[in-house]
Scaffold this motif. Structure first.
Motif, PDB file in Angstrom:
ATOM      1  N   VAL A  92       2.507   3.956  -8.504  1.00 54.07           N
ATOM      2  CA  VAL A  92       2.621   3.974 -10.270  1.00 54.07           C
ATOM      3  C   VAL A  92       2.654   2.452 -10.834  1.00 54.07           C
ATOM      4  O   VAL A  92       3.027   1.808  -9.632  1.00 54.07           O
ATOM      5  N   THR A  93       2.783   2.462 -11.443  1.00 51.50           N
ATOM      6  CA  THR A  93       3.054   1.545 -12.346  1.00 51.50           C
ATOM      7  C   THR A  93       4.282   0.831 -12.820  1.00 51.50           C
ATOM      8  O   THR A  93       4.613  -0.078 -14.151  1.00 51.50           O
ATOM      9  N   GLU A  94       5.357   2.333 -13.676  1.00 51.02           N
ATOM     10  CA  GLU A  94       6.898   1.726 -13.932  1.00 51.02           C
ATOM     11  C   GLU A  94       7.486   2.959 -12.950  1.00 51.02           C
ATOM     12  O   GLU A  94       7.168   3.783 -11.838  1.00 51.02           O
ATOM     13  N   LEU A  95       8.576   2.312 -13.161  1.00 48.08           N
ATOM     14  CA  LEU A  95       9.833   2.681 -11.577  1.00 48.08           C
ATOM     15  C   LEU A  95      10.651   4.537 -12.305  1.00 48.08           C
ATOM     16  O   LEU A  95      10.622   4.965 -11.183  1.00 48.08           O
ATOM     17  N   ASN A  96       9.746   4.575 -13.197  1.00 49.82           N
ATOM     18  CA  ASN A  96      10.280   5.827 -13.839  1.00 49.82           C
ATOM     19  C   ASN A  96       9.570   6.822 -13.605  1.00 49.82           C
ATOM     20  O   ASN A  96       9.658   8.181 -14.119  1.00 49.82           O
ATOM     21  N   GLN A  97       8.258   6.192 -13.451  1.00 49.84           N
ATOM     22  CA  GLN A  97       7.455   7.071 -12.619  1.00 49.84           C
ATOM     23  C   GLN A  97       7.030   7.619 -11.088  1.00 49.84           C
ATOM     24  O   GLN A  97       6.956   8.411 -10.933  1.00 49.84           O
ATOM     25  N   GLU A 134       3.559   3.523   6.693  1.00 51.28           N
ATOM     26  CA  GLU A 134       2.528   4.430   6.972  1.00 51.28           C
ATOM     27  C   GLU A 134       2.550   5.675   5.913  1.00 51.28           C
ATOM     28  O   GLU A 134       1.755   6.336   5.629  1.00 51.28           O
ATOM     29  N   LYS A 135       3.172   6.414   5.412  1.00 47.86           N
ATOM     30  CA  LYS A 135       3.898   7.543   4.632  1.00 47.86           C
ATOM     31  C   LYS A 135       3.960   7.034   3.362  1.00 47.86           C
ATOM     32  O   LYS A 135       2.911   8.238   2.508  1.00 47.86           O
ATOM     33  N   PHE A 136       3.540   6.450   3.457  1.00 46.01           N
ATOM     34  CA  PHE A 136       3.047   5.700   1.780  1.00 46.01           C
ATOM     35  C   PHE A 136       1.883   5.393   1.170  1.00 46.01           C
ATOM     36  O   PHE A 136       1.513   6.184   0.212  1.00 46.01           O
ATOM     37  N   GLN A 137       1.063   5.011   2.270  1.00 47.07           N
ATOM     38  CA  GLN A 137       0.030   4.766   2.564  1.00 47.07           C
ATOM     39  C   GLN A 137      -1.387   6.349   2.573  1.00 47.07           C
ATOM     40  O   GLN A 137      -1.880   5.591   1.586  1.00 47.07           O
ATOM     41  N   ASN A 138      -0.735   7.242   3.044  1.00 47.06           N
ATOM     42  CA  ASN A 138      -1.193   8.369   3.575  1.00 47.06           C
ATOM     43  C   ASN A 138      -0.412   9.076   1.962  1.00 47.06           C
ATOM     44  O   ASN A 138      -0.356  10.702   2.670  1.00 47.06           O
ATOM     45  N   GLY A 139       0.164   9.252   1.261  1.00 45.59           N
ATOM     46  CA  GLY A 139       0.496   9.527  -0.207  1.00 45.59           C
ATOM     47  C   GLY A 139      -0.121   9.848  -0.896  1.00 45.59           C
ATOM     48  O   GLY A 139      -1.179  10.006  -0.959  1.00 45.59           O
ATOM     49  N   GLU A 140       0.364  10.346  -1.924  1.00 40.77           N
ATOM     50  CA  GLU A 140       0.399  11.286  -3.776  1.00 40.77           C
ATOM     51  C   GLU A 140       0.469  10.282  -3.948  1.00 40.77           C
ATOM     52  O   GLU A 140       1.277   9.330  -4.237  1.00 40.77           O
ATOM     53  N   ILE A 147       9.776  -1.380   1.846  1.00 36.33           N
ATOM     54  CA  ILE A 147       9.650  -1.618   3.071  1.00 36.33           C
ATOM     55  C   ILE A 147       9.981  -3.430   3.180  1.00 36.33           C
ATOM     56  O   ILE A 147      10.247  -3.884   2.908  1.00 36.33           O
ATOM     57  N   PRO A 148       9.564  -3.963   4.777  1.00 34.22           N
ATOM     58  CA  PRO A 148       9.710  -5.249   5.140  1.00 34.22           C
ATOM     59  C   PRO A 148       9.204  -6.164   4.309  1.00 34.22           C
ATOM     60  O   PRO A 148       7.974  -5.833   3.744  1.00 34.22           O
ATOM     61  N   GLN A 149       9.680  -7.194   3.224  1.00 32.09           N
ATOM     62  CA  GLN A 149       8.901  -7.982   2.716  1.00 32.09           C
ATOM     63  C   GLN A 149       7.181  -8.882   3.663  1.00 32.09           C
ATOM     64  O   GLN A 149       6.300  -9.179   2.773  1.00 32.09           O
ATOM     65  N   SER A 150       8.144  -9.229   4.414  1.00 30.57           N
ATOM     66  CA  SER A 150       6.642  -9.476   4.966  1.00 30.57           C
ATOM     67  C   SER A 150       5.275  -8.532   4.954  1.00 30.57           C
ATOM     68  O   SER A 150       4.387  -9.515   4.826  1.00 30.57           O
ATOM     69  N   GLN A 151       5.523  -6.934   4.543  1.00 33.41           N
ATOM     70  CA  GLN A 151       4.441  -6.854   4.763  1.00 33.41           C
ATOM     71  C   GLN A 151       3.107  -6.262   3.914  1.00 33.41           C
ATOM     72  O   GLN A 151       2.570  -5.845   3.906  1.00 33.41           O
ATOM     73  N   MET A 152       4.167  -7.195   2.281  1.00 30.97           N
ATOM     74  CA  MET A 152       3.810  -6.802   1.606  1.00 30.97           C
ATOM     75  C   MET A 152       2.460  -7.551   1.022  1.00 30.97           C
ATOM     76  O   MET A 152       1.558  -7.151  -0.088  1.00 30.97           O
ATOM     77  N   ALA A 153       2.155  -8.644   1.348  1.00 24.84           N
ATOM     78  CA  ALA A 153       0.960  -9.585   1.159  1.00 24.84           C
ATOM     79  C   ALA A 153      -0.125  -9.147   1.511  1.00 24.84           C
ATOM     80  O   ALA A 153      -1.464  -9.511   0.907  1.00 24.84           O
ATOM     81  N   ASP A 154       0.331  -8.275   2.583  1.00 26.69           N
ATOM     82  CA  ASP A 154      -2.035  -7.716   3.253  1.00 26.69           C
ATOM     83  C   ASP A 154      -1.772  -6.098   1.982  1.00 26.69           C
ATOM     84  O   ASP A 154      -2.866  -5.731   2.161  1.00 26.69           O
ATOM     85  N   LEU A 155      -0.700  -5.463   1.039  1.00 28.26           N
ATOM     86  CA  LEU A 155      -0.845  -5.035   0.515  1.00 28.26           C
ATOM     87  C   LEU A 155      -1.595  -5.006  -1.329  1.00 28.26           C
ATOM     88  O   LEU A 155      -1.438  -6.006  -1.221  1.00 28.26           O
ATOM     89  N   SER A 156      -2.316  -3.900  -1.523  1.00 28.90           N
ATOM     90  CA  SER A 156      -2.668  -4.304  -3.144  1.00 28.90           C
ATOM     91  C   SER A 156      -2.352  -2.623  -3.472  1.00 28.90           C
ATOM     92  O   SER A 156      -3.382  -2.307  -3.748  1.00 28.90           O
ATOM     93  N   VAL A 157      -1.252  -2.894  -4.642  1.00 26.59           N
ATOM     94  CA  VAL A 157      -1.144  -1.309  -5.028  1.00 26.59           C
ATOM     95  C   VAL A 157      -0.292  -1.738  -6.303  1.00 26.59           C
ATOM     96  O   VAL A 157      -0.151  -3.027  -6.719  1.00 26.59           O
ATOM     97  N   PRO A 158       0.176  -0.699  -7.490  1.00 30.55           N
ATOM     98  CA  PRO A 158       0.223  -1.203  -8.545  1.00 30.55           C
ATOM     99  C   PRO A 158       1.303  -1.695  -8.840  1.00 30.55           C
ATOM    100  O   PRO A 158       1.715  -2.900  -9.758  1.00 30.55           O
ATOM    101  N   LEU A 159       2.320  -1.337  -7.983  1.00 31.32           N
ATOM    102  CA  LEU A 159       4.218  -1.770  -8.586  1.00 31.32           C
ATOM    103  C   LEU A 159       4.284  -2.126  -7.218  1.00 31.32           C
ATOM    104  O   LEU A 159       4.281  -1.462  -6.528  1.00 31.32           O
TER     105      LEU A 159
END
Length: 280
Positions: A92-97, A134-140, A147-159
């Motif tokens: 999502v784009t905002e924490l409150n979402q 894994e649960k986040f990537q397969n989630g809704e 997650i570990p900061q080191s894992q964020m470089a390979d992700l592309s998500v809104p927030l």
């Protein structure tokens, strides 16, 4: 030779294992990744070694590890402390979402400021940081994860939020162990690679508990100028209200003989479950 750690590759346990090997003479060793504490512990046999988290700077001792050490026939051969940092990812784009957030059970205790700022979010506890991912990537839609900061470089998500732990200087200490019972007499003949040692152990009083039991146990150490760096109590589980004490003793090479003489005296009165003696 296998080195069993919490996996998959990229976990803090994986980073700690690789850091440990840089200073060790092991050769021809392969990593053996497992998703749970129990599977790591059960996978270690023969000459293999394993690694489990023991203590976090913000959230304290890892009870899942201590409970296994309490009755395990293992020998701790070393430890490794590494910095740990966490990020938040959400689709999502905002924490409150955010509606639901996945977080590993120890990570949760290290990121309380963020989590308490989202009182309406459902917190789903996981057994590992990588399972959270894994649960986040397969989630809704509305899902998030810490997650570990080191894992964020390979992700592309809104927030994405960096460094969401309660402190920037957070770290975790891991123990490295073999699947053989620590032998007091054999360890007393071991020569240290450095001047400083650490000796972890459990001490369990007899069933005839009495006032001053802990005072008496600690008196053995104080009388012999042995430094107590850790003390934790855990239930023995065979009887309500009966506890054993997890201790970590530190000292110098010159105190080796004093340490083992003291432990021999303690075994005459208490059940002493030595877990290791290693250089730090």
């Amino acid at each position: 030779m296998k080195f069993s750690v919490l996996g998959p590759a990229g976990t803090f346990a994986d980073a700690a294992a690789k850091a440990y090997l840089k200073a060790q003479p092991f050769s021809d060793i392969s990593f053996d990744y497992h998703p749970t504490f129990d599977q790591v512990y059960q996978a270690v046999s023969g000459d293999d070694i394993g690694l489990l988290p023991l203590e976090n700077q913000l959230d304290g001792y890892v009870s899942a590890t201590l409970q296994r050490l309490q009755s395990a026939d293992v020998t701790e051969i070393g430890e490794m402390t590494i910095p740990v940092d966490f990020g938040l990812v959400a689709n999502v784009t905002e924490l409150n979402q955010i509606k639901r957030i996945y977080v590993q059970f120890k990570t949760e205790g290290q990121c309380q400021q963020l989590l308490t700022s989202m009182p309406d979010v459902q917190i789903i506890t996981t057994s590992s940081n990588m399972i959270s991912l894994e649960k986040f990537q397969n989630g809704e839609l509305g899902d998030a994860a810490i997650i570990p900061q080191s894992q964020m470089a390979d992700l592309s998500v809104p927030l994405m939020m960096n460094n969401v732990a309660d402190q920037d200087d957070n770290s975790t200490r891991f123990i490295i162990f073999k699947s053989q019972a620590a032998d007091l007499e054999a360890l007393s003949q071991q020569h240290l690679a450095t001047d400083q040692f650490k000796a972890p152990l459990f001490v369990t009083p007899s069933s005839n508990d009495h006032p001053g039991t802990l005072y008496d146990i600690l008196g053995y150490l104080a009388d012999n100028q042995l430094n107590l760096v850790t003390i934790m109590s855990l239930p023995v589980k065979t009887q309500l209200g009966v506890y054993s004490f997890y201790l970590e003793i530190s000292g110098t090479r010159e105190q080796q003989a004093v340490l083992f003489k003291t432990l021999r005296k303690m075994t005459a009165k208490y059940h002493v479950h030595l877990l290791g003696y290693y250089a730090v």
